[in-house]
Design a protein around this motif. Structure first.
Motif, mmCIF file in Angstrom:
data_model
loop_
_atom_site.group_PDB
_atom_site.id
_atom_site.type_symbol
_atom_site.label_atom_id
_atom_site.label_comp_id
_atom_site.label_asym_id
_atom_site.label_seq_id
_atom_site.Cartn_x
_atom_site.Cartn_y
_atom_site.Cartn_z
ATOM 1 N N ALA A 172 55.471 -13.416 24.139
ATOM 2 C CA ALA A 172 55.368 -14.009 25.471
ATOM 3 C C ALA A 172 56.728 -14.052 26.154
ATOM 4 N N LEU A 173 57.758 -14.407 25.418
ATOM 5 C CA LEU A 173 59.110 -14.466 25.989
ATOM 6 C C LEU A 173 59.631 -13.068 26.318
ATOM 7 N N ALA A 174 59.330 -12.100 25.438
ATOM 8 C CA ALA A 174 59.819 -10.736 25.644
ATOM 9 C C ALA A 174 59.204 -10.089 26.877
ATOM 10 N N LEU A 175 58.003 -10.512 27.246
ATOM 11 C CA LEU A 175 57.305 -9.894 28.372
ATOM 12 C C LEU A 175 57.658 -10.517 29.722
ATOM 13 N N GLU A 176 58.525 -11.522 29.722
ATOM 14 C CA GLU A 176 58.832 -12.221 30.979
ATOM 15 C C GLU A 176 59.383 -11.286 32.049
ATOM 16 N N ASN A 177 60.257 -10.378 31.654
ATOM 17 C CA ASN A 177 60.863 -9.460 32.625
ATOM 18 C C ASN A 177 60.399 -8.026 32.444
ATOM 19 N N ASN A 178 59.320 -7.838 31.701
ATOM 20 C CA ASN A 178 58.812 -6.497 31.440
ATOM 21 C C ASN A 178 57.893 -6.065 32.589
ATOM 22 N N LYS A 179 58.145 -4.882 33.154
ATOM 23 C CA LYS A 179 57.383 -4.392 34.306
ATOM 24 C C LYS A 179 56.473 -3.219 33.956
ATOM 25 N N TYR A 180 56.327 -2.901 32.661
ATOM 26 C CA TYR A 180 55.542 -1.739 32.258
ATOM 27 C C TYR A 180 54.303 -2.094 31.443
ATOM 28 N N MET A 181 54.412 -3.029 30.516
ATOM 29 C CA MET A 181 53.335 -3.304 29.567
ATOM 30 C C MET A 181 52.077 -3.805 30.273
ATOM 31 N N THR A 182 50.976 -3.082 30.080
ATOM 32 C CA THR A 182 49.688 -3.495 30.649
ATOM 33 C C THR A 182 48.721 -3.990 29.578
ATOM 34 N N GLU A 183 48.850 -3.470 28.345
ATOM 35 C CA GLU A 183 47.933 -3.870 27.271
ATOM 36 C C GLU A 183 48.709 -4.176 26.001
ATOM 37 N N LEU A 184 48.568 -5.401 25.515
ATOM 38 C CA LEU A 184 49.105 -5.806 24.220
ATOM 39 C C LEU A 184 47.910 -6.206 23.372
ATOM 40 N N MET A 185 47.450 -5.258 22.553
ATOM 41 C CA MET A 185 46.188 -5.446 21.847
ATOM 42 C C MET A 185 46.420 -6.031 20.458
ATOM 43 N N MET A 186 45.784 -7.180 20.212
ATOM 44 C CA MET A 186 45.774 -7.806 18.893
ATOM 45 C C MET A 186 44.513 -8.651 18.805
ATOM 46 N N TYR A 187 44.042 -8.890 17.602
ATOM 47 C CA TYR A 187 42.828 -9.682 17.460
ATOM 48 C C TYR A 187 43.133 -11.157 17.628
ATOM 49 N N ASN A 188 42.184 -11.857 18.227
ATOM 50 C CA ASN A 188 42.336 -13.292 18.399
ATOM 51 C C ASN A 188 42.255 -13.979 17.033
ATOM 52 N N ASN A 189 43.055 -15.012 16.857
ATOM 53 C CA ASN A 189 42.990 -15.813 15.635
ATOM 54 C C ASN A 189 43.392 -17.243 15.986
#
Length: 300
Positions: A172-189
């Protein structure tokens, strides 16, 4: 030579090589590389041989845009290190890398993540089932890749990875200034229940207008199931819109100007900025502008 001649004759729009002979030598790989450069190839199911990794590594990654290594789980760590180091080459044009189901240890994973951080072409990375044996610290190294100004990753699949609360927070912190990532796929737990607030803040900060404006307006998917808070789901759906400025404006209106409008935001503005502020937010619709005029008639 036959392959090279065939490719040059046919000039196909896109081809796929499904398997290459395990006894292919270095000169053969040079021929294959030349063939790949003449077309748009997707290379899959490569030979399970360490020497071949060294031969095709630099040649293939500088020619092939899509690489599926699903049958290469028998490689020794040095072979993987060689392959991943080639990802750092400026000549690498790889856009899609599928490593799903391949067991990668911590040291090999770190080599891969270092390469990704400096790679300027890779857009899709599938690590589903590949990181089962790595530790939480290694997964946090992966999240740091998303902070790199060189990284252009748009889709990352880390399903079946040992995700814990600290790992989720690091992403969550790493994506604060990320302008490219659209999908971060992981299973819910169950760990997600501790960190939904972090992702809610990532998608729409609420403390100030500027925090809302600078929120992430790119991320569209974060889990592979639909069991997520409604607010998260709505903001992810909102991020699917093309115009990111419109997304930012809508979030600002929803957070700061819905219901009873706090006019202090405008009262504190300098006179030269105020008209632009009113016009920008009012772009959200006539209903908001009508409500604004009713609350601040002295402005008009």
């Amino acid at each position: 030579d036959i392959l090279l001649s065939a490719v040059h004759r046919s000039r196909p729009r896109r081809q796929s090589l499904r398997r290459l002979d395990p006894v292919i030598n270095e000169m053969d790989w040079q021929v294959v590389s030349a063939a790949l450069r003449s077309s748009d190839f997707s290379l899959a199911m490569l030979s399970n041989d360490d020497d071949c990794v060294i031969y095709y590594g630099q040649a293939i990654l500088s020619a092939c845009k899509s690489l599926d290594l699903i049958l290469m789980s028998g490689q020794n760590p040095p072979a993987w290190h060689n392959l991943f180091n080639y990802l750092q080459s400026p000549a690498c044009v790889l856009e899609n890398l599928d490593l799903s189901g391949i067991s990668i240890d911590d040291n090999t994973a770190i080599t891969l993540f270092d390469a990704i951080s400096s790679n300027c072409s890779l857009e899709r990375l599938n690590l589903a089932g590949s990181l089962r044996q790595v530790g939480g610290a290694t997964l946090r190294d992966l999240s740091n890749c998303l902070r790199s100004p060189q990284s252009v990753l748009k889709k990352l699949n880390i399903c079946y990875s040992p995700i814990n609360s600290d790992t989720l927070r690091s992403f969550a912190l790493a994506l604060e200034n990320n302008k490219y990532m659209t999908e971060l796929m992981m299973y819910n737990n169950p760990e997600w229940n501790k960190r939904w607030e972090d992702f809610s803040r990532l998608l729409c900060g609420t403390s100030t207008i500027m925090e809302t404006f600078n929120s992430n307006h790119t991320l569209e998917k974060v889990v592979k199931t639909t069991s997520q808070p409604k607010a998260i789901e709505n903001r992810l759906r909102m991020n699917q819109q093309t115009n990111k400025f419109d997304i930012a404006r809508q979030k600002i209106i929803n957070v700061h100007f819905s219901g009873d409008i706090d006019m202090q935001h405008f009262i504190d503005m300098e006179s030269g900025v105020l008209p632009r502020g009113i016009a920008w937010v009012a772009g959200g619709g006539l209903s908001f502008f009508y409500q604004f005029v009713r609350n601040m008639p002295s402005f008009f």
